[in-house]
Design a protein around this motif. Structure first.
Motif, PDB file in Angstrom:
ATOM      1  N   MET A   1       0.842  -1.200   0.000  1.00  0.00           N
ATOM      2  CA  MET A   1       0.000   0.000   0.000  1.00  0.00           C
ATOM      3  C   MET A   1       0.876   1.249   0.000  1.00  0.00           C
ATOM      4  O   MET A   1       1.823   1.352   0.798  1.00  0.00           O
ATOM      5  N   ASP A   2       0.573   2.188  -0.878  1.00  0.00           N
ATOM      6  CA  ASP A   2       1.246   3.479  -0.881  1.00  0.00           C
ATOM      7  C   ASP A   2       0.636   4.315   0.245  1.00  0.00           C
ATOM      8  O   ASP A   2      -0.560   4.616   0.242  1.00  0.00           O
ATOM      9  N   LEU A   3       1.451   4.688   1.220  1.00  0.00           N
ATOM     10  CA  LEU A   3       0.939   5.429   2.371  1.00  0.00           C
ATOM     11  C   LEU A   3       0.705   6.903   2.072  1.00  0.00           C
ATOM     12  O   LEU A   3       0.124   7.615   2.891  1.00  0.00           O
ATOM     13  N   GLY A   4       1.177   7.367   0.918  1.00  0.00           N
ATOM     14  CA  GLY A   4       0.909   8.737   0.520  1.00  0.00           C
ATOM     15  C   GLY A   4       1.713   9.783   1.263  1.00  0.00           C
ATOM     16  O   GLY A   4       1.324  10.961   1.287  1.00  0.00           O
ATOM     17  N   ILE A   5       2.817   9.395   1.867  1.00  0.00           N
ATOM     18  CA  ILE A   5       3.601  10.349   2.666  1.00  0.00           C
ATOM     19  C   ILE A   5       5.035  10.496   2.156  1.00  0.00           C
ATOM     20  O   ILE A   5       5.901  11.000   2.874  1.00  0.00           O
ATOM     21  N   LYS A   6       5.288  10.078   0.930  1.00  0.00           N
ATOM     22  CA  LYS A   6       6.616  10.266   0.358  1.00  0.00           C
ATOM     23  C   LYS A   6       6.945  11.752   0.313  1.00  0.00           C
ATOM     24  O   LYS A   6       6.140  12.573  -0.119  1.00  0.00           O
ATOM     25  N   GLY A   7       8.155  12.103   0.791  1.00  0.00           N
ATOM     26  CA  GLY A   7       8.570  13.497   0.826  1.00  0.00           C
ATOM     27  C   GLY A   7       8.161  14.245   2.075  1.00  0.00           C
ATOM     28  O   GLY A   7       8.602  15.389   2.288  1.00  0.00           O
ATOM     29  N   LYS A   8       7.326  13.641   2.918  1.00  0.00           N
ATOM     30  CA  LYS A   8       6.971  14.272   4.190  1.00  0.00           C
ATOM     31  C   LYS A   8       8.174  14.257   5.123  1.00  0.00           C
ATOM     32  O   LYS A   8       9.083  13.433   4.999  1.00  0.00           O
ATOM     33  N   LYS A   9       8.159  15.164   6.106  1.00  0.00           N
ATOM     34  CA  LYS A   9       9.256  15.295   7.057  1.00  0.00           C
ATOM     35  C   LYS A   9       8.791  14.790   8.421  1.00  0.00           C
ATOM     36  O   LYS A   9       7.721  15.173   8.896  1.00  0.00           O
ATOM     37  N   ALA A  10       9.613  13.934   9.035  1.00  0.00           N
ATOM     38  CA  ALA A  10       9.220  13.300  10.294  1.00  0.00           C
ATOM     39  C   ALA A  10      10.324  13.436  11.339  1.00  0.00           C
ATOM     40  O   ALA A  10      11.510  13.249  11.042  1.00  0.00           O
ATOM     41  N   ILE A  11       9.924  13.755  12.553  1.00  0.00           N
ATOM     42  CA  ILE A  11      10.798  13.670  13.725  1.00  0.00           C
ATOM     43  C   ILE A  11      10.409  12.411  14.483  1.00  0.00           C
ATOM     44  O   ILE A  11       9.237  12.229  14.836  1.00  0.00           O
ATOM     45  N   VAL A  12      11.384  11.547  14.712  1.00  0.00           N
ATOM     46  CA  VAL A  12      11.134  10.321  15.478  1.00  0.00           C
ATOM     47  C   VAL A  12      12.073  10.321  16.677  1.00  0.00           C
ATOM     48  O   VAL A  12      13.293  10.199  16.538  1.00  0.00           O
TER      49      VAL A  12
END
Length: 254
Positions: A1-12
């Motif tokens: 499944m493509d989660l649709g968040i490619k290119g999003k920025k995440a802090i983990v």
């Protein structure tokens, strides 16, 4: 499944190993650029290099304890406008209730309640303005099922849960969600130490798994994939929820 968040920025947060690393890896696989964090600089560098090499995303390292204001500031400087925030931090060590003093209680509340609230305060308005935000807090199954000796952790994480329950509803219309993942027994360094190093590994795992309906420990990797789904475009109608990730250990029909 493509989660649709490619290119999003995440802090983990706390993502050099264990569940945090599992979440960072799943988000990197989905195409997110990451800011990762941990107290051990060498371990963090190795994690970052691995994620860059495997997934070709931008990975920025911020060394230090996320409970410290200066480390939080460094995270936000590295990613001023995150689309995704995964709050995670180690809990206080197991300790008998009678042995707790005021400072130990306050330290636990800062690590597991105050710190995630501070980070959410810093990022949530930007998420609202941009019309997209995903906040996932890694809490603990002990929010539902108290574990003797982990009273400070349970109390602080339960406090975080209640604190955010109303806030989640105030930003839902802006496509910003806040959810909590409650890990049960997952195969991490913290859990593997539960029976001591003198016991053979196979026997330790068998004992830890015996009362889990799934009859095995969960893995950081599968936990991370669940986290990534909660951060996806497909989860915009799911907010303010507490999701046990425990192989069926928490028994409730509702």
């Amino acid at each position: 499944m493509d989660l649709g968040i490619k290119g999003k920025k995440a802090i983990v947060c706390a993502s050099s190993k264990g569940l945090g690393r599992g979440c960072a890896a799943a988000l990197a696989e989905a195409g997110c650029d990451l800011v990762v964090n941990g107290r051990d600089a060498g371990r963090l560098a190795a994690t970052a290099a691995d994620l860059r090499g495997r997934y070709g995303v931008i990975v920025t390292e911020v060394v230090g304890d996320v409970a410290l204001p200066e480390v939080q500031n460094a995270l936000l400087a590295a990613c001023p406008s995150p689309d995704i925030l995964v709050n995670n931090n180690g809990g206080p060590p197991r300790r008998d209730f009678h042995d707790l003093d005021r400072q130990a209680i306050l330290d636990g509340v800062v690590k597991n309640m105050v710190t995630p609230i501070e980070l959410i305060q810093a990022v949530i308005d930007g998420m609202v303005q941009r019309g997209f935000g995903r906040i996932v807090n890694i809490t603990s199954l002990s929010v539902y099922v108290p574990i003797p000796g982990l009273d400070v952790s349970s109390g602080a994480r339960a406090g975080l849960t209640s604190f955010l329950a109303g806030i989640a509803r105030t930003v839902a219309a802006s496509n910003v969600t806040i959810n909590n993942l409650l890990p049960g027994k997952l195969d991490t360094d913290r859990l593997r130490g539960a029976f001591g190093s003198e016991m053979p590994q196979g026997e330790r795992i068998a004992r830890l798994s015996a009362d889990i309906p799934a009859k095995r420990l969960g893995t950081p990797e599968e936990f991370g994939q669940i986290c990534a789904f909660f951060c996806s475009v497909h989860a915009g109608y799911l907010t303010g929820q507490n999701i046990p990730v425990d192989g069926g250990s928490y028994v409730s029909a509702f």
